[in-house]
Design an enzyme around this catalytic site. Structure first.
Site, PDB file in Angstrom:
ATOM      1  CE  LYS A 101      -4.435   0.955   0.213  1.00 54.11           C
ATOM      2  NZ  LYS A 101      -5.583   0.099  -0.148  1.00 54.11           N
TER       3      LYS A 101
ATOM      4  CG  ASP B 229      -7.339   3.108  -0.737  1.00 59.13           C
ATOM      5  OD1 ASP B 229      -7.787   1.962  -0.661  1.00 59.13           O
ATOM      6  OD2 ASP B 229      -7.373   3.899   0.230  1.00 59.13           O
TER       7      ASP B 229
HETATM    8  P1  NDP Z   1     -13.085   7.567  -2.340  1.00 59.60           P
HETATM    9  O1  NDP Z   1     -11.995   8.544  -2.198  1.00 59.60           O
HETATM   10  O2  NDP Z   1     -13.704   7.373  -3.660  1.00 59.60           O
HETATM   11  O3  NDP Z   1     -14.255   7.885  -1.297  1.00 59.60           O
HETATM   12  C1  NDP Z   1     -14.026   7.929   0.073  1.00 59.60           C
HETATM   13  C2  NDP Z   1     -15.303   8.303   0.793  1.00 59.60           C
HETATM   14  O4  NDP Z   1     -15.132   8.166   2.204  1.00 59.60           O
HETATM   15  C3  NDP Z   1     -15.714   9.744   0.571  1.00 59.60           C
HETATM   16  O5  NDP Z   1     -17.109   9.820   0.681  1.00 59.60           O
HETATM   17  C4  NDP Z   1     -15.034  10.481   1.731  1.00 59.60           C
HETATM   18  O6  NDP Z   1     -15.675  11.689   2.064  1.00 59.60           O
HETATM   19  C5  NDP Z   1     -15.193   9.444   2.822  1.00 59.60           C
HETATM   20  N1  NDP Z   1     -14.064   9.526   3.776  1.00 59.60           N
HETATM   21  C6  NDP Z   1     -12.762   9.279   3.503  1.00 59.60           C
HETATM   22  N2  NDP Z   1     -11.988   9.434   4.578  1.00 59.60           N
HETATM   23  C7  NDP Z   1     -12.821   9.795   5.552  1.00 59.60           C
HETATM   24  C8  NDP Z   1     -12.620  10.104   6.901  1.00 59.60           C
HETATM   25  N3  NDP Z   1     -11.399  10.064   7.491  1.00 59.60           N
HETATM   26  N4  NDP Z   1     -13.703  10.416   7.634  1.00 59.60           N
HETATM   27  C9  NDP Z   1     -14.934  10.437   7.034  1.00 59.60           C
HETATM   28  N5  NDP Z   1     -15.188  10.154   5.758  1.00 59.60           N
HETATM   29  C10 NDP Z   1     -14.146   9.831   5.022  1.00 59.60           C
HETATM   30  O7  NDP Z   1     -12.484   6.185  -1.790  1.00 59.60           O
HETATM   31  P2  NDP Z   1     -13.007   4.703  -2.047  1.00 59.60           P
HETATM   32  O8  NDP Z   1     -14.482   4.666  -2.152  1.00 59.60           O
HETATM   33  O9  NDP Z   1     -12.186   4.138  -3.126  1.00 59.60           O
HETATM   34  O10 NDP Z   1     -12.537   3.991  -0.691  1.00 59.60           O
HETATM   35  C11 NDP Z   1     -13.413   3.842   0.432  1.00 59.60           C
HETATM   36  C12 NDP Z   1     -12.899   2.689   1.297  1.00 59.60           C
HETATM   37  O11 NDP Z   1     -12.873   1.480   0.533  1.00 59.60           O
HETATM   38  C13 NDP Z   1     -11.477   2.841   1.838  1.00 59.60           C
HETATM   39  O12 NDP Z   1     -11.396   2.214   3.095  1.00 59.60           O
HETATM   40  C14 NDP Z   1     -10.635   2.053   0.845  1.00 59.60           C
HETATM   41  O13 NDP Z   1      -9.411   1.619   1.406  1.00 59.60           O
HETATM   42  C15 NDP Z   1     -11.581   0.900   0.564  1.00 59.60           C
HETATM   43  N6  NDP Z   1     -11.352   0.148  -0.666  1.00 59.60           N
HETATM   44  C16 NDP Z   1     -11.300   0.768  -1.890  1.00 59.60           C
HETATM   45  C17 NDP Z   1     -11.128   0.026  -3.039  1.00 59.60           C
HETATM   46  C18 NDP Z   1     -11.155   0.637  -4.389  1.00 59.60           C
HETATM   47  O14 NDP Z   1     -11.118  -0.128  -5.371  1.00 59.60           O
HETATM   48  N7  NDP Z   1     -11.234   1.941  -4.543  1.00 59.60           N
HETATM   49  C19 NDP Z   1     -10.931  -1.423  -2.986  1.00 59.60           C
HETATM   50  C20 NDP Z   1     -11.097  -1.994  -1.669  1.00 59.60           C
HETATM   51  C21 NDP Z   1     -11.273  -1.215  -0.572  1.00 59.60           C
HETATM   52  P3  NDP Z   1     -15.321  13.060   1.283  1.00 59.60           P
HETATM   53  O15 NDP Z   1     -16.000  12.962  -0.049  1.00 59.60           O
HETATM   54  O16 NDP Z   1     -15.866  14.145   2.133  1.00 59.60           O
HETATM   55  O17 NDP Z   1     -13.832  13.100   1.173  1.00 59.60           O
HETATM   56  O1  2IT Z   2      -7.913  -1.882  -0.729  1.00 59.36           O
HETATM   57  C1  2IT Z   2      -7.879  -2.315  -1.903  1.00 59.36           C
HETATM   58  O2  2IT Z   2      -8.021  -3.513  -2.166  1.00 59.36           O
HETATM   59  C2  2IT Z   2      -7.698  -1.341  -2.977  1.00 59.36           C
HETATM   60  N1  2IT Z   2      -7.645  -0.158  -2.709  1.00 59.36           N
HETATM   61  C3  2IT Z   2      -7.557  -1.808  -4.390  1.00 59.36           C
HETATM   62  C4  2IT Z   2      -6.139  -2.213  -4.645  1.00 59.36           C
HETATM   63  C5  2IT Z   2      -5.771  -2.457  -6.085  1.00 59.36           C
HETATM   64  O3  2IT Z   2      -4.575  -2.627  -6.285  1.00 59.36           O
HETATM   65  O4  2IT Z   2      -6.630  -2.488  -6.964  1.00 59.36           O
END
Ligand code: NDP
Ligand code: 2IT
Length: 449
Positions: free
Chosen positions: A126, A166
């Protein structure tokens, strides 16, 4: 078990000094693999636990970049190349002011086991930076991405370490990161996934985590004789994972009624207006406050006006999907969900439920789909993107979706098999940890020291 206890002490005493989130992730895994180690004591001989909880390599670099007024800024960048026993390092990149070594080590550690659970040959890593994308112009984002890549491009490679998206890193950022790598190396190597389609991205990658989360949850529920169809669902977050989870929930006939961001929560009892949500969060990159201004049926609760976690978990539901960030669902929220008769928690974010929250759900026999399994669809489709790139191939959205469904269903079956083998009943979190650990440990032993 003494051996595990000792390893935990080592973790607390040396690996994790001051790293509370990293230690939380280690403790959860080590606690649940006890029955596996008992049955397979040869892993003690190979000292696998002490070896697996220590990152292979931690890279820290300085990122200097110019804003639109030509002012110079400095940010901290990191890449944790944690374990590559199963394959090249693979994992996302996070841009958020809260990024620090503790957060990235926890995420990289989780990624090792998640990646192993998919059955694909990738290691765990990561990275990220304490950069805040909010309020930055498109040009500033591009400059930051270029500076980030310039600072550490020589540590990655398509067979060494492959980046991904992410929090704060979506298609736009991935495109700029890829472009800069290409410029610096004169190669079109697939060193990052979640690329825009125009750059060889996979048709289904953007929606894979959210869709995969719903596929996994539905598979689990069907196995229990239940379904999400017609059921009220609550979702936190409003980013990539949350939006696509909501989209797929509608597809299968469920009723998603909440979403949230860092400033507040929306409760729309008739169901979240997906088009409006996408417009506000993906196009305007604005706050959910706008949603409430547009839709009078919706309630908006500001985070600063709410005590005790997130308002999302106050809303009665059949299924709850935490899809924002780590430790967003604590003990108090868990109690409320249980009092409101929740049937299943399915984690879209990484480690969104605190240790105390998980304990409560287990105690009350609430079904619990752990992140390492439930959100693995994203990284799994990243690997489809990598194989598509290396074969100069193209798969249609239908083909990718079909593969994603098969992967999520196999993950569930593999974990259930472990649960049966170790009499874990429906403790899928323990089953997932054992499955992931088993695959990585086996590969580590096979490679020698
Ligand atoms: P995005 O940046 O697209 O969205 C994040 C969302 O969470 C936004 O709504 C943001 O609010 C909110 N957020 C982020 N940090 C905080 C915080 N500290 N407190 C409150 N709200 C918060 O990210 P993703 O949707 O990609 O990721 C969301 C989660 O999923 C994470 O834990 C990530 O590690 C996990 N994940 C993502 C994957 C991917 O493919 N993208 C794969 C697997 C897991 P705001 O809009 O106000 O910033
Ligand atoms: O937490 C996760 O699995 C991700 N943010 C996606 C990682 C990736 O390499 O697609």
């Amino acid at each position: 078990m003494n051996y595990i206890q000792q390893a935990m002490e080592i973790a607390r005493g040396t690996n994790c000094v001051g790293d509370t989130t990293f230690f939380q992730a280690i403790e959860e895994v080590l606690t649940s693999i006890k029955p596996f180690i008992k049955k397979n004591p040869e892993y003690i001989e190979h000292n696998i636990i002490e070896r697996i909880i220590s990152p292979n390599r931690e890279i820290r670099f300085k990122i200097e970049w110019l804003d639109d007024k030509n002012r110079i800024h400095v940010n901290n960048g990191y890449r944790i190349q944690f374990n590559n026993a199963l394959g090249p390092y693979k994992g996302g990149v996070r841009f958020h002011p809260s990024v620090n070594p503790d957060i990235l080590k926890f995420l990289a550690f989780e990624q090792i086991f998640k990646n192993a659970i998919t059955g694909l040959h990738i290691g765990g890593a990561k990275g990220g930076a304490d950069f805040d994308p909010k309020g930055k112009s498109d040009q500033e984002i591009m400059k930051f991405c270029q500076a980030f890549m310039t600072a550490f491009y020589n540590s990655i490679g398509e067979d060494i370490d492959i980046l991904g998206g992410d929090i704060g890193v979506g298609e736009r950022e991935v495109g700029y990161l890829f472009g800069q790598y290409k410029m610096l190396t004169n190669s079109y190597d697939s060193i990052i996934t979640s690329k825009p389609i125009a750059l060889g991205g996979s048709e289904g990658r953007i929606s894979a985590t959210g869709y995969g989360l719903v596929y996994f949850t539905q598979t689990l529920l069907e196995d229990m004789g239940e379904t999400l169809k017609g059921k009220i669902c609550t979702i936190s977050g409003s980013g990539n994972v949350a939006i696509h989870a909501i989209e797929k929930l509608y597809d299968i006939g469920a009723i998603p009624v909440t979403c949230s961001d860092s400033k507040g929560t929306i409760h729309d009892p008739n169901g979240i207006d997906l088009a409006l949500l996408k417009q506000i969060k993906l196009e305007q990159r604005a706050s959910l406050e706008l949603y409430a201004e547009e839709k009078k049926t919706a309630a908006y609760v500001k985070r600063e006006d709410y005590q005790g976690g997130s308002y999302v978990w106050d809303i009665p539901c059949f299924a709850a999907f935490p899809c924002a960030t780590q430790n967003e669902l604590g003990e108090e929220s868990a109690k409320k969900l249980i009092d409101n008769d929740v049937k299943i928690i399915a984690e879209g974010a990484n480690m969104p439920t605190t240790t105390q929250g998980i304990e409560l759900f287990m105690k009350h026999q609430i079904l619990f789909a752990p992140a390492k399994a439930a959100n693995a669809g994203g990284v799994a489709v990243s690997v489809l993107e990598m194989s598509q790139n290396s074969a100069f191939n193209y798969w249609s959205p239908e083909e990718i979706d079909q593969k994603l469904q098969e992967i999520m269903s196999k993950i569930y079956k593999d974990i259930k098999k472990i649960c049966d083998e170790y009499n874990l009943d429906m403790d899928l979190a323990a089953g997932a940890n054992i499955l992931g650990f088993k695959r990585v440990a086996k590969a580590m032993v096979a490679q020698g020291v």
